[in-house]
Design a protein around this motif. Sequence first.
Motif, short mmCIF file in Angstrom:
data_model
loop_
_atom_site.label_atom_id
_atom_site.label_comp_id
_atom_site.label_asym_id
_atom_site.label_seq_id
_atom_site.Cartn_x
_atom_site.Cartn_y
_atom_site.Cartn_z
N ARG A 183 0.84 -1.21 0.00
CA ARG A 183 0.00 0.00 0.00
C ARG A 183 0.87 1.26 0.00
O ARG A 183 0.57 2.22 -0.71
CB ARG A 183 -0.96 0.00 1.21
N PHE A 184 1.94 1.25 0.79
CA PHE A 184 2.87 2.39 0.81
C PHE A 184 3.41 2.63 -0.60
O PHE A 184 3.48 3.76 -1.08
CB PHE A 184 4.04 2.14 1.76
N GLU A 185 3.84 1.55 -1.24
CA GLU A 185 4.44 1.62 -2.57
C GLU A 185 3.43 2.18 -3.58
O GLU A 185 3.76 3.03 -4.41
CB GLU A 185 4.91 0.22 -2.98
N THR A 186 2.18 1.72 -3.50
CA THR A 186 1.12 2.18 -4.39
C THR A 186 0.87 3.68 -4.20
O THR A 186 0.74 4.42 -5.18
CB THR A 186 -0.19 1.39 -4.13
N LYS A 187 0.81 4.12 -2.94
CA LYS A 187 0.59 5.54 -2.65
C LYS A 187 1.74 6.38 -3.20
O LYS A 187 1.53 7.47 -3.75
CB LYS A 187 0.47 5.77 -1.13
N LYS A 189 3.72 5.65 -5.74
CA LYS A 189 3.63 5.69 -7.21
C LYS A 189 2.58 6.71 -7.65
O LYS A 189 2.80 7.48 -8.59
CB LYS A 189 3.26 4.31 -7.76
N LYS A 190 1.43 6.71 -6.96
CA LYS A 190 0.35 7.65 -7.32
C LYS A 190 0.81 9.09 -7.12
O LYS A 190 0.52 9.96 -7.93
CB LYS A 190 -0.91 7.36 -6.49
N ALA A 191 1.52 9.32 -6.02
CA ALA A 191 2.04 10.67 -5.73
C ALA A 191 3.02 11.12 -6.81
O ALA A 191 2.99 12.27 -7.27
CB ALA A 191 2.68 10.71 -4.36
N MET A 192 3.87 10.18 -7.25
CA MET A 192 4.84 10.47 -8.31
C MET A 192 4.13 10.79 -9.63
O MET A 192 4.52 11.71 -10.33
CB MET A 192 5.82 9.29 -8.51
N GLU A 193 3.10 10.01 -9.93
CA GLU A 193 2.33 10.23 -11.16
C GLU A 193 1.69 11.62 -11.15
O GLU A 193 1.65 12.30 -12.18
CB GLU A 193 1.25 9.15 -11.32
N VAL A 194 1.17 12.01 -9.99
CA VAL A 194 0.54 13.33 -9.87
C VAL A 194 1.58 14.43 -10.11
O VAL A 194 1.33 15.40 -10.83
CB VAL A 194 -0.15 13.48 -8.48
N LEU A 195 2.77 14.25 -9.52
CA LEU A 195 3.85 15.23 -9.68
C LEU A 195 4.32 15.33 -11.13
O LEU A 195 4.60 16.40 -11.65
CB LEU A 195 5.04 14.90 -8.77
N GLU A 196 4.40 14.16 -11.78
CA GLU A 196 4.89 14.11 -13.16
C GLU A 196 3.81 14.52 -14.16
O GLU A 196 4.10 14.97 -15.26
CB GLU A 196 5.41 12.70 -13.50
N GLY A 197 2.54 14.30 -13.76
CA GLY A 197 1.40 14.50 -14.65
C GLY A 197 1.13 15.94 -14.94
O GLY A 197 0.80 16.41 -15.95
#
Length: 197
Positions: A183-187, A189-197
């Motif tokens: 779950r930590f890893e998933t969160k 990744k999502k945070a990174m995607e938001v930053l990159e997006g």
Amino acid sequence: MIGHNLTERELEQIENTYYNNDRLERIKDCFIFSCYTGLSYVDVKELTLNQITIGIDATHWIFTKREKTNGRVNIPILPQAMAIIDKYRDASEKKENSLLLPLCSNQKANSYLKEISKDCGIHKNVTFHVARHTFATTVMLSNGVPIETVSKLLGHTKLSTTQLYARVVETKISEDIQNLLIRFETKKKKAMEVLEG
């Protein structure tokens, strides 16, 4: 077989299921009683009112011998088990044999438990023996009761027998932590995607 125990949620599901059908309600009660006392099928079946007494702490205890080992076992009665004793006390006092709980044969009891677990949406092979494992792991060890105490309550003569149950709890903790890390890893990744997006 070690590892066959109910989770806290599954135990609650069975506890909170009520049957108008006496046969299923009685087996459910006897099973729950075993989950909160650690007594085996035969020890529950043979239990009499005179084995229930006031213990050193002025609360109710079961003082009995294990059928399998003939070893003495003294078990403080948890509220969930006491409620079941109270439910059947009057009927037991009227019987000549003074057996406390209305248990049919082990084979029949296990067949009724299949029905009950299906009703509760539990996809495990729930037999009477599962109650003893549930007592050791879900009710006791998972709630911080020391293994030495659990060993005494189960009437084990060797601590190594009880340690098998502790391994189940450690395995469960390990699985829960692995799921947490995922779950930590998933969160992350999502945070990174938001930053990159």
